[in-house]
Design a protein around this motif. Structure first.
Motif, short mmCIF file in Angstrom:
data_model
loop_
_atom_site.label_atom_id
_atom_site.label_comp_id
_atom_site.label_asym_id
_atom_site.label_seq_id
_atom_site.Cartn_x
_atom_site.Cartn_y
_atom_site.Cartn_z
N TYR A 186 0.70 -1.28 0.15
CA TYR A 186 -0.18 -0.13 -0.19
C TYR A 186 0.87 1.13 0.01
O TYR A 186 0.61 2.38 -0.74
N ASN A 217 -8.74 5.74 -0.25
CA ASN A 217 -9.54 4.81 0.53
C ASN A 217 -9.07 3.46 0.14
O ASN A 217 -9.79 2.48 0.31
N SER A 219 -6.92 1.22 1.37
CA SER A 219 -6.63 0.06 2.43
C SER A 219 -8.06 -0.50 2.83
O SER A 219 -7.78 -1.61 3.33
N SER A 220 -9.14 -0.03 2.19
CA SER A 220 -10.39 -0.87 2.47
C SER A 220 -10.74 -1.73 1.60
O SER A 220 -11.49 -2.81 1.79
N GLN A 221 -9.85 -2.05 0.61
CA GLN A 221 -9.78 -3.22 -0.18
C GLN A 221 -8.53 -4.19 -0.37
O GLN A 221 -7.51 -3.57 -0.13
#
Length: 321
Positions: A186, A217, A219-221
């Protein structure tokens, strides 16, 4: 002054090339379509991987000519021109599927225009009783199904300076992406995006913002899903033309980081050069060079990391930046 991330040596980017463009005598008539720019100029900075899907599936040289036949919107077939019973559709699709699995490190593809196997949006598709329409060769169509982000151009489009520049921009960006893949996480993905923000802004600001939101956004997937979405969005954004207006916007944005360091004279000079560029009196290299000059005097960490301002040596040479 150039940032360390920009001077590291990357492996030669790999380009897929229709073999006939490299001088290989693989065409149906036993000839070739040698292109010296591809072989000699690009060949010095790229690893050229010649591919001829027709000979790869066992078609001889010379051979009966083939063409695309059927509805271009419903997967036309590849058949012999004078004997439609000779159908090579399945073989070319199967070869395209297997080739795609082996070409995941490729950074771009230069195809033979109008080829029934390799053409990209220029290949005639023949329909009974109707005029032919343009489509893509079956091999390239299959390859793009697996690698929809892949930069593609044909040898005729390569002769157009604007199209060539856009293609090379995407190819070198893809090469940086390929170099990132082994250590992708990431943090690395976010850093990659930061280094390309001005470049993306110069091509299509709206999509550049969307990519920024995707990273914010992210880190949400799952990382693999995020990376795929980002790559597709990256290549889609860069496919837009970097117009003078968008380049001026990106350069003004960059100058804003130096507003406290530059004198009134420096700012006025830069504005005048931007105006000359915007009206076609000079090329992009002049305002780029002046901004780099100011950065040498007033280093700014974020700007020094921008590939838009500091591309690699091969990219700068081939694109005349």
């Amino acid at each position: 002054m150039v940032a360390a991330t920009q001077i590291q040596q990357l492996p030669k980017p790999v380009l897929g090339i229709s073999s006939c463009l490299l001088g290989e005598k693989v065409r149906y008539d036993g000839g070739d379509k040698y292109n010296s720019y591809i072989d000699l100029t690009l060949g010095s900075d790229f690893e050229l991987h010649g591919i001829c899907p027709e000979t790869a599936i066992g078609m001889g040289v010379p051979r009966k000519p083939i063409h695309l036949s059927g509805d271009p919107a419903a997967s036309p077939r590849v058949v012999a021109v004078h004997d439609p019973q000779l159908d090579y559709t399945r073989s070319i699709i199967e070869y395209g599927n297997s080739a795609a699995a082996k070409l995941d490190q490729i950074c771009g593809y230069i195809v033979k225009s109008r080829s029934p196997s390799c053409g990209y949006r220029t290949s005639p598709v023949y329909r009974k009783g109707q005029r032919p329409v343009k489509g893509s060769g079956l091999f390239i169509h299959t390859l793009r199904h697996h690698l929809p982000w892949l930069p593609i151009i044909d040898e005729e489009q390569l002769g157009d300076p604007n199209r060539r520049d856009n293609f090379l921009t995407r190819v070198f960006t893809c090469a940086r992406w390929q170099a990132l893949r082994p250590e992708l996480d990431y943090k690395a993905l976010s850093s990659f995006h930061q280094h390309h923000k001005l470049l993306l802004m110069a091509h299509y600001p709206v999509d550049a913002k969307r990519l920024g939101a995707l990273i914010a956004n992210g880190s949400s997937q799952p990382l693999s899903s995020l990376a795929t979405d980002y790559l597709h969005g990256l290549m889609r954004t860069l496919a837009h033309k970097a117009t003078p207006r968008r380049n001026v916007n990106a350069l003004q944005h960059a100058q804003g980081y130096l507003k406290r360091q530059l004198s009134t004279h420096d700012k006025r000079e830069f504005t005048e050069i931007l105006e000359r560029y915007a009206t076609g009196q000079t090329n992009l290299a002049e305002p780029m060079a002046l901004l780099r000059h100011h950065l040498a005097q007033h280093p700014h960490p974020w700007l020094l990391e921008q590939v838009y301002l500091y591309p690699g040596a091969a990219e700068a040479r081939l694109r005349c930046l």
